[in-house]
Design a protein around this motif. Structure first.
Motif, PDB file in Angstrom:
ATOM      1  N   GLY A 102       1.066  -1.414  -0.140  1.00  0.00           N
ATOM      2  CA  GLY A 102       0.482   0.056   0.044  1.00  0.00           C
ATOM      3  C   GLY A 102       1.547   1.698  -0.316  1.00  0.00           C
ATOM      4  N   THR A 103       2.190   1.232   0.884  1.00  0.00           N
ATOM      5  CA  THR A 103       2.358   2.340   0.962  1.00  0.00           C
ATOM      6  C   THR A 103       3.161   2.937  -0.191  1.00  0.00           C
ATOM      7  N   SER A 129       2.003   6.838   5.882  1.00  0.00           N
ATOM      8  CA  SER A 129       2.315   5.614   4.627  1.00  0.00           C
ATOM      9  C   SER A 129       1.721   7.368   3.328  1.00  0.00           C
ATOM     10  N   ASP A 204      -6.998   5.667   0.303  1.00  0.00           N
ATOM     11  CA  ASP A 204      -6.189   5.259   0.945  1.00  0.00           C
ATOM     12  C   ASP A 204      -7.029   3.870   1.165  1.00  0.00           C
ATOM     13  N   GLN A 207      -7.624  -0.524   3.858  1.00  0.00           N
ATOM     14  CA  GLN A 207      -8.479  -1.531   4.893  1.00  0.00           C
ATOM     15  C   GLN A 207      -9.838  -2.050   4.656  1.00  0.00           C
ATOM     16  N   HIS A 229      -2.122  -7.719   0.481  1.00  0.00           N
ATOM     17  CA  HIS A 229      -1.889  -8.740   1.522  1.00  0.00           C
ATOM     18  C   HIS A 229      -2.673  -9.069   3.085  1.00  0.00           C
ATOM     19  N   LYS A 230      -3.773  -7.468   2.530  1.00  0.00           N
ATOM     20  CA  LYS A 230      -4.853  -7.262   3.857  1.00  0.00           C
ATOM     21  C   LYS A 230      -6.230  -8.120   3.298  1.00  0.00           C
TER      22      LYS A 230
HETATM   23  C1  LIG Z   1      -4.586   2.392   6.359  1.00  0.00           C
HETATM   24  C2  LIG Z   1      -3.546   1.847   5.810  1.00  0.00           C
HETATM   25  N1  LIG Z   1      -3.105   2.836   4.936  1.00  0.00           N
HETATM   26  C3  LIG Z   1      -0.978   2.152   4.283  1.00  0.00           C
HETATM   27  C4  LIG Z   1      -1.158   1.093   5.019  1.00  0.00           C
HETATM   28  C5  LIG Z   1       0.397   0.995   4.073  1.00  0.00           C
HETATM   29  O1  LIG Z   1       0.279  -0.141   3.537  1.00  0.00           O
HETATM   30  P1  LIG Z   1       1.003  -1.022   2.985  1.00  0.00           P
HETATM   31  O2  LIG Z   1       1.901  -1.870   4.937  1.00  0.00           O
HETATM   32  O3  LIG Z   1       0.550  -2.635   2.484  1.00  0.00           O
HETATM   33  O4  LIG Z   1       2.353  -0.320   3.012  1.00  0.00           O
HETATM   34  C6  LIG Z   1      -1.702   0.951   6.072  1.00  0.00           C
HETATM   35  C7  LIG Z   1      -1.077  -0.754   6.988  1.00  0.00           C
HETATM   36  O5  LIG Z   1      -1.432  -1.264   7.347  1.00  0.00           O
HETATM   37  C8  LIG Z   1      -2.765   1.009   6.271  1.00  0.00           C
HETATM   38  O6  LIG Z   1      -3.219   0.019   7.553  1.00  0.00           O
END
Ligand SMILES: Cc1ncc(COP(=O)(O)O)c(C=O)c1O
Length: 406
Positions: A102-103, A129, A204, A207, A229-230
């Protein structure tokens, strides 16, 4: 005091509690995994089997060569794009960019779309992120930033977003559901505000992707970022960025694409413009299999039931405080809580070591959200059930929390 079958003893000294392994060389506790908001576990069997099959039987580099192994890998990369486009109601699979988490997707979106002098509107609920790339741009005076507060109901008010927009604003960003409280944000309404002003709208969906129906067209979303991966139940190392037609974004990294190799510059077409380097093909093979069995409505109902069970199971306790108790229709399957008199880090360690229960403690990479809740700097304990969670496991957690609180 210890849970049946535990390998640890809980030691309490005054206000301080810690655990000691009875036999440190022989720890074999089963884990009740309630940290699916960090990454989902376990992965469905079909995901693991497909990753092993891909590595053993296919394993080529997509778009690099015309031999059957390269073509096979390319087919998987394309199939995932098609399935993801369908999932978010996007009409062009080429606008689905494969990222590494996600980041990565959020960084590509922010760094590719913002120009010097732009103003950005973000929210108090944003994950680091989003916040950190933006703060870094503010620090080097590249952009200016307004962070809109969250209301007492855990939601950002679309009118606050409207009020924060200036003549220089290029982009508005919000999280779809807070990763601290699980509360869903009024994304469609905020999308309406951004479209009125012809701004870019970045969401974003870390979740929500895989548990909430996301329609990028109906919600006026230009850029949608989420991990694989979530709740999509894919492996780590996978992430997605949807780039809508109104979003003109430059490459965050340049390099080999397997196409237009004589071009000294990065090809302009999507998805190659934003996908330099070899894909995470093993991860995408797993994500491909994960998407086949996905049922977002069922998954949300399943997880929501456990959150309700947790809230009801603790409502008579004056020692455990729940954050973000919203109706099931306004939330995803995660919840923050606080046990009176014990820091979240200690509580999580006791849950892990004494009761074999995994939850996440601290600020959850969202310090501004915790400031809004009044839980900064210690944070909370976050509980996030998943597709494999059972009622018995939830009851184990409730009993453990009551025991720790007592
Ligand atoms: C709201 C939110 N944004 C972004 C991320 C980042 O995702 P990733 O860990 O896949 O980089 C997370 C991960 O916990 C998240 O909960």
């Amino acid at each position: 005091m210890d849970a049946p079958g535990s390998d640890f003893d809980l030691v309490v000294q005054g206000n301080y509690a810690y655990t000691v392994a009875r036999d440190p060389m022989n720890i074999s506790r089963p884990t009740v995994y309630l940290d699916n908001a960090s990454t989902s576990w376990p992965k469905p069997r079909r995901v693991i089997d497909e990753m092993v099959r891909f590595l053993a039987e296919e394993g080529g580099s997509p778009g690099r060569g015309g031999h059957r192994m390269a073509v096979g890998a390319e087919r998987i990369v394309r199939e995932v794009r098609v399935k993801l486009a369908r999932l978010i109601h996007a009409d062009d699979p080429n606008r689905i960019i494969h990222c590494f988490n996600g980041t990565d997707a959020l960084n590509i979106a922010l760094k590719g779309s913002l120009r010097e002098g732009d103003h950005v509107v973000c929210t108090q609920l944003d994950h680091n992120s989003v916040s950190r790339p933006l703060e870094a741009m503010v620090a080097r005076k590249f952009i200016t930033l307004t962070r809109v507060p969250v209301g007492g109901d855990g939601c950002v008010d679309p009118d606050s977003i409207r009020g924060a927009i200036t003549l220089e604003t290029r982009l508005v960003t919000t999280v779809h559901a807070s990763n601290v409280t699980g509360i869903l944000q009024p994304v469609a309404e905020i999308g309406g505000v951004t479209r009125e002003r012809e701004l870019l709208f970045l969401v974003d969906a870390a979740q929500t992707a895989g548990v909430v129906d996301i329609d990028v067209e109906a919600m006026n979303i230009d850029l949608l970022a989420f991990p694989g991966h979530k709740s999509l139940l894919g492996p780590s190392g996978t992430g997605v960025l949807y780039v809508g037609k109104r979003a003109e974004i430059g490459p965050f990294r340049e390099g080999g694409t397997g196409a237009e190799s004589s071009n000294p510059m990065q090809p302009k077409e999507l998805p190659t413009r934003l996908e330099a380097g070899t894909h995470n093909t093993v991860g995408l093979a797993g994500l491909n299999a994960a998407l086949d069995g996905l049922n977002p409505t069922q998954a949300l109902a399943h997880e929501g039931r456990f959150i309700e069970r947790l809230i009801r199971g603790l409502e008579d306790s004056d020692k455990v405080r729940i954050f973000g108790d919203a109706p099931p229709s306004h939330r995803v399957g995660l919840l923050s809580l606080w046990i009176d008199g014990i820091s979240p880090v200690d509580a999580a360690a006791i849950l892990d070591e004494t009761f074999g229960i995994a939850v996440r403690a601290g600020l959850h990479c969202a310090p501004h959200a915790h400031r809004a809740l009044g839980t900064f700097p210690d944070g909370t304990n976050r509980v996030s059930p998943g597709w494999n969670t059972t009622e018995a496991e939830m009851d184990q957690l409730i009993a453990a929390l009551r025991e720790i609180a007592a």
